[in-house]
Design an enzyme around this catalytic site. Structure first.
Site, PDB file in Angstrom:
ATOM      1  N   SER A  87       0.800  -1.232   0.000  1.00 19.18           N
ATOM      2  CA  SER A  87       0.000   0.000   0.000  1.00 19.18           C
ATOM      3  C   SER A  87       0.828   1.275   0.000  1.00 19.18           C
ATOM      4  CB  SER A  87      -0.936   0.000   1.218  1.00 19.18           C
ATOM      5  OG  SER A  87      -0.200   0.008   2.421  1.00 19.18           O
ATOM      6  N   LYS A 127      -6.057   4.095   8.883  1.00 21.57           N
ATOM      7  CA  LYS A 127      -5.076   5.003   8.272  1.00 21.57           C
ATOM      8  C   LYS A 127      -5.566   6.449   8.320  1.00 21.57           C
ATOM      9  CE  LYS A 127      -3.176   1.523   5.111  1.00 21.57           C
ATOM     10  NZ  LYS A 127      -3.015   1.092   3.702  1.00 21.57           N
TER      11      LYS A 127
END
Length: 796
Positions: free
Chosen positions: A681, A724
């Site tokens: 990611s 996140k």
């Protein structure tokens, strides 16, 4: 026309009511009479000894009224009277004729009736038909007499000697038939042919009934004889064992009593009785007896038939779940759905749920709340470190120290067949040469197989279909795929700051103040103080460390109350935390004060939640080497090579020397080198950092990004977006670049975070560079940020 001769006469006689006895003409009968009405009639009949004997309808009434009597009875001659007591007499009477009550009157206790006397006799004794009926009656008598051993031989002789149809019918009804109602039916039949036919039918019915009774009696007697024989032999063995100083038999009897009292299923009871019989043949102190005794005790403790009743009150269940836990909406919703379906479908199959999430988010504690909301027993089975299949299935009982498996022990501990069983830390299972416990769990968690789960120790099928299994895991990476396939997965997210605040206020502070002997009035912790603990003293997905710090505050406050008794109350604000717990333990990531070249704010998902992942890139004159540091995993290293290749393909658009890969050495570093990092990611972050370092264009400091990148620059979806974005919000970021494929995930983001941050979805890495890089206006060929993406997000 009737085939009999009938003569009618009239008379008036005292009435003797009979209870359960019927008198017949031309038949002598002995009977005991009681009651004022019967005794008064006997007194009134002393003159000529004649009275009317009739069956009363209700046998329990000693002094019946006129309407309680049947119409048909028998006029009889009283031959002898014996006084038994003041209220009862025994009489011997001989029937004379049938009679019907025309009218009756009761004065005091005496009933007097006007009677119609019926003299009946069959014409020529019924002829051939009458002879046939008499033979059939004799045959029926021969059949029934087999079941009447007490019947006098004189009765058999009389049956053979009587030659009149009506008289034979009356004689058989008087001496053979048992039920009073049947006798009354015969008495009321005026036609002798009809009367003999009725008697024959009733005798055959009585014969069938007596045959059935005899058969039942034989079976019962055989069973009793067998039990008496067993009892006799056991008593003999008990005495013999007692003389030898061995008390095994008393223990055997105790086991038999326990088996009978437990009301076990037939197959289970038979298996236990077989083991008891086997144990009784072994010496008391032998190893075999010890094995049998332990096995029997375990089987008798197992709840074969006990079930706890589900409480089908969804409102109450929701209230319990909300009281015990803040958040966890998906888990609560699933439990309430289960309860609703269970209410409509009681035969619902076993439910297997797996709660997946980081440590400290309430996976284990929610199990107890679920059990309480359902009204079931709760058992926790810890699977961490289990590496032996026998821990799940048990050991064979013949082994030394054998015991049942953990699932069976859980049911014994719960005491019911339908508890909530929490399989804690299912991802920590391991295997060894003793087998794979996760393979044994396949049968436990399969709704089609666990109806007959086999525990090696119990040696009998165990029904687990009524149990509700809840497994917990921190990650699914170590859980075998077939096991995952048998469970419904529910992901438990990281708690937000405000969720932690709510949990601390509603649960933790109350619990810890009580543990320290304090009250809510004595100690108050402000919201700012709790946020101080969350931001600067803990870094976790759950709330365990937060609870430890709150406990520390409560202990220190308790000490102050003891040292200064005059203190009435203490309020702890954010500024007071340092004096209680010392300096701040953590420094949350914050964005830089100015834009940096080669430094990008990335976002990562870790075991403790989301985190800012800054990626730094530096370039040097060299020969085109790529250096990677920061404890990077293989996947992240590959992402770095992909990012470098993509930037190389966009060198002209970015104003980068196309030959940089020959002249420049590139060093990529991810800070906090002691912490391992991996995953794809960070692809867009690596692309942006490399492009910034090679082009010299700084990166916007207020932007954070996440997304996997392909070699052609396409941005792919990632996981952990909720965590996140929490990290980005805490660090002061204002804009977050996310893959366009993750737009649906924005619904799961904390509402406060969603309102505070600007989310820009991107499809390609070119869009990321256009938005993130701060380009000088003199750069030619570099297009401005793609506004249509922002508009698309706004429409979404």
């Amino acid at each position: 026309m009737p085939n009999y001769i009938e003569k009618i006469d009239r008379t008036t006689l005292p009435v003797v009511p009979l209870r359960g006895i019927v008198a017949f003409p031309q038949n002598s009968i002995s009977m005991e009479l009681s009651g004022d009405t019967a005794i008064a009639a006997l007194e009134a009949a002393k003159k000529d000894g004649m009275a009317f004997f009739v069956l009363q309808k209700n046998y329990e009434n000693e002094n019946p009224e006129v309407e309680d009597l049947n119409e048909m009875g028998t006029i009889a001659k009283i031959k002898q009277t014996i006084k038994m007591s003041d209220k009862s007499k025994r009489v011997i009477v001989e029937g004379v004729n049938r009679a019907v009550i025309s009218s009756a009157d009761k004065q005091g206790s005496l009933i007097t009736a006007d009677l119609l006397i019926k003299w009946t006799q069959a014409e020529d004794n019924g002829g051939l038909r009458g002879e046939a009926y008499m033979r059939e009656a004799a045959a029926a008598f021969e059949q029934i007499v087999k079941y009447l051993p007490k019947l006098s031989s004189e009765v058999s002789i009389a049956v053979k000697s009587i030659k009149q149809v009506g008289l034979l019918a009356d004689f058989l009804a008087c001496h053979v038939l048992a039920r009073p109602d049947d006798k009354q039916t015969v008495l009321e039949a005026a036609d002798p042919m009809k009367r003999i036919k009725t008697v024959i039918t009733l005798m055959y019915e009585e014969t069938t009934l007596l045959e059935t009774e005899l058969d039942i009696h034989k079976r019962v007697q055989e069973h009793i004889n067998a039990n008496q024989r067993d009892y006799y032999l056991r008593e003999q063995m008990k005495i013999i064992k007692s003389e030898l100083g061995d008390d095994t038999m008393s223990e055997v009897d105790e086991y038999y009593d326990r088996i009978d009292a437990a009301h076990l299923p037939k197959e289970v009871a038979a298996r236990l009785e077989k083991e008891v019989a086997r144990m009784s043949k072994n010496p008391y102190g032998s190893a075999e007896s010890t094995v049998s005794r332990n096995w029997l005790d375990t089987c008798l403790e197992f709840p074969w038939t006990k079930l706890s009743r589900d409480r089908a009150d969804i409102v109450r269940a929701k209230k319990i779940l909300d009281t015990d836990h803040d958040g966890l909406e998906k888990v609560k919703e699933r439990i309430l759905e289960f309860l609703a379906v269970r209410t409509l479908t009681p035969n619902l199959k076993t439910q297997m749920i797996c709660l997946v999430g980081p440590p400290g988010v309430g996976k284990t504690s929610i199990g107890a709340s679920i059990a309480r909301s359902l009204g079931r027993k709760y058992v926790r089975v810890s699977l961490g470190g289990v590496r032996d299949e026998a821990d799940i299935r048990g050991h064979r009982k013949t082994y030394i120290g054998a015991m049942p498996g953990r699932i069976t022990n859980a049911l014994i501990q719960a005491g019911t067949r339908n508890p909530v069983i929490l399989l804690d830390e299912i991802d920590k299972l391991s295997n060894s040469h003793n087998g794979d416990p996760s393979a044994a769990l396949l049968e436990v968690l399969d709704g089609e197989q666990n109806k007959a789960f086999r525990d090696h120790y119990m040696e009998m099928p165990i029904d687990l279909s009524e149990c509700m299994f809840i497994a917990t895991a921190n990650t699914l990476e170590t859980v075998p795929r077939p096991l995952i396939d048998r469970m419904e997965l529910i992901e438990m997210k990281t708690y937000t700051r405000h969720e932690k605040l709510s949990i601390a206020k509603n649960h933790m502070i109350t619990k810890q103040t009580k543990n320290c002997g304090l009250t809510k009035r004595q100690l108050k912790i402000t919201d700012d103080a709790i946020f101080e603990l969350i931001d600067y003293y803990t870094r976790e997905a759950g709330v365990r460390n937060l609870e430890r710090n709150i406990a520390a505050l409560c202990r220190k406050a308790a000490r102050k109350f003891v040292e200064a008794p005059e203190t009435k109350s203490i309020t702890i604000a954010a500024s007071d935390i340092k004096s209680y717990l010392g300096s701040r333990k953590l420094r949350p990531d914050r964005i830089f004060d100015e834009d940096q070249v080669g430094v990008v704010n990335g976002l990562a998902y870790t075991e403790v939640g989301g985190d800012m992942l800054r990626i730094e890139v530096a370039t040097f004159e060299g020969s085109g080497k790529l250096e990677l540091t920061g404890s990077l995993g293989d996947v992240m290293k590959e992402s770095a090579h992909i990012a470098l290749s993509f930037v190389r393909s966009r060198a002209n658009e970015l104003g980068i020397d196309p030959e940089f890969y020959k002249k420049k050495d590139i060093h990529i570093h991810v800070p906090e080198g002691a912490v391992p990092k991996d995953g794809p990611s960070a692809g867009v972050t690596l692309v942006t950092a490399i492009a910034s370092a090679l082009s010299g264009m700084p990166v916007r400091r207020d932007i954070a990004m996440t997304g996997e990148v392909t070699l052609r620059g396409r941005v792919l979806a990632i996981g952990g977006l909720r965590e996140k974005t929490l990290a980005a919000y805490s660090a002061g970021v204002s804009t977050v670049l996310i893959p366009e494929e993750n737009l649906p995930d924005l619904e799961e983001i904390d509402p406060i975070v969603r309102e505070s941050l600007e989310f820009i979805p991107v499809k390609a890495a070119d869009e990321v560079l256009n938005i993130a890089l701060v380009r000088p206006e003199t750069v030619v060929g570099f297009v401005p940020p793609i506004a249509e993406n922002v508009e698309a997000y706004a429409r979404t």
